[in-house]
Design a protein around this motif. Structure first.
Motif, mmCIF file in Angstrom:
data_model
loop_
_atom_site.group_PDB
_atom_site.id
_atom_site.type_symbol
_atom_site.label_atom_id
_atom_site.label_comp_id
_atom_site.label_asym_id
_atom_site.label_seq_id
_atom_site.Cartn_x
_atom_site.Cartn_y
_atom_site.Cartn_z
ATOM 1 N N ARG A 112 0.828 -1.209 0.000
ATOM 2 C CA ARG A 112 0.000 0.000 0.000
ATOM 3 C C ARG A 112 0.855 1.248 0.000
ATOM 4 O O ARG A 112 0.568 2.214 -0.712
ATOM 5 N N GLU A 122 -2.653 5.440 -6.304
ATOM 6 C CA GLU A 122 -4.062 5.327 -5.912
ATOM 7 C C GLU A 122 -4.696 6.714 -5.772
ATOM 8 O O GLU A 122 -5.801 6.951 -6.255
ATOM 9 N N GLN A 173 -6.293 -4.676 -3.736
ATOM 10 C CA GLN A 173 -7.610 -4.464 -3.138
ATOM 11 C C GLN A 173 -7.685 -5.094 -1.750
ATOM 12 O O GLN A 173 -8.265 -4.524 -0.824
ATOM 13 N N ARG A 189 -5.769 -2.838 0.568
ATOM 14 C CA ARG A 189 -6.566 -1.656 0.948
ATOM 15 C C ARG A 189 -7.508 -1.982 2.102
ATOM 16 O O ARG A 189 -7.723 -1.158 2.986
#
Length: 175
Positions: free
Chosen positions: A10, A17, A139, A142
């Motif tokens: 991340r 993002e 995903q 996240r």
């Protein structure tokens, strides 16, 4: 995936993002067409009903009604699709990648600024980092790391301020 792996992934892609989310915010600007479309359709129907009673030519009235109707439908469709794509991209939802691609491809038709932004947005969506951000692994990361947020740099705030001032100046000069 462990929490440490998710945090590393991340942190490596958080900037990309955030840029994708900013493209989603730009798409949301297209929703201004949504409330314009239905009144245009209603106006076209009104003109169609009153066409036989007009002093002008019937063909001209029917043509105007058809143009208003088609324009109203296009405005409504573009506004609705902009809303769907913008909200989906703000959430970094990978299910609608084709819709995002279509919407930013339409930006290419708006020369010169829109085409530059459209090219940049297409690159951001389909670059290797974009594919990673829309991938299932990211995903999952996240979901595991909601505490990780993007930090805006000083330069980002300065550019945003200049953009806001530029738009305000254009409106002030145009009046």
């Amino acid at each position: 995936m462990t929490l440490a792996q998710a945090e590393a992934l991340r942190r490596g892609l958080i900037s990309h993002e955030a840029q994708l989310q900013s493209i989603g915010a730009l798409m949301l600007l297209g929703t201004i067409y949504l409330p314009i479309g239905p009144p245009m359709v209603l106006l076209s129907l009104f003109r169609l009903v009153l066409a036989p009673f007009s002093d002008g030519g019937l063909l001209g009235e029917l043509t105007l009604a058809a143009v208003l109707f088609g324009g109203g439908l296009l405005c409504t469709a573009y506004g609705a699709l902009s809303w769907r794509a913008g909200t989906g991209l703000r959430r970094v939802d990978p299910k609608h990648l084709r819709l995002y691609t279509v919407m930013v491809s339409l930006w290419l038709l708006s020369f010169p600024l829109g085409s530059l932004m459209g090219g940049w947005a297409l690159y951001m969506l389909h670059s290797s980092k974009g594919k990673q951000v829309f991938g299932s692994e990211y995903q999952e990361a996240r979901l595991l790391t909601p505490h990780i947020q993007n930090k805006w740099s000083v330069w980002t705030w300065v550019l945003l301020g200049l953009l806001v001032l530029s738009v305000a100046a254009l409106f002030a000069l145009g009046q």
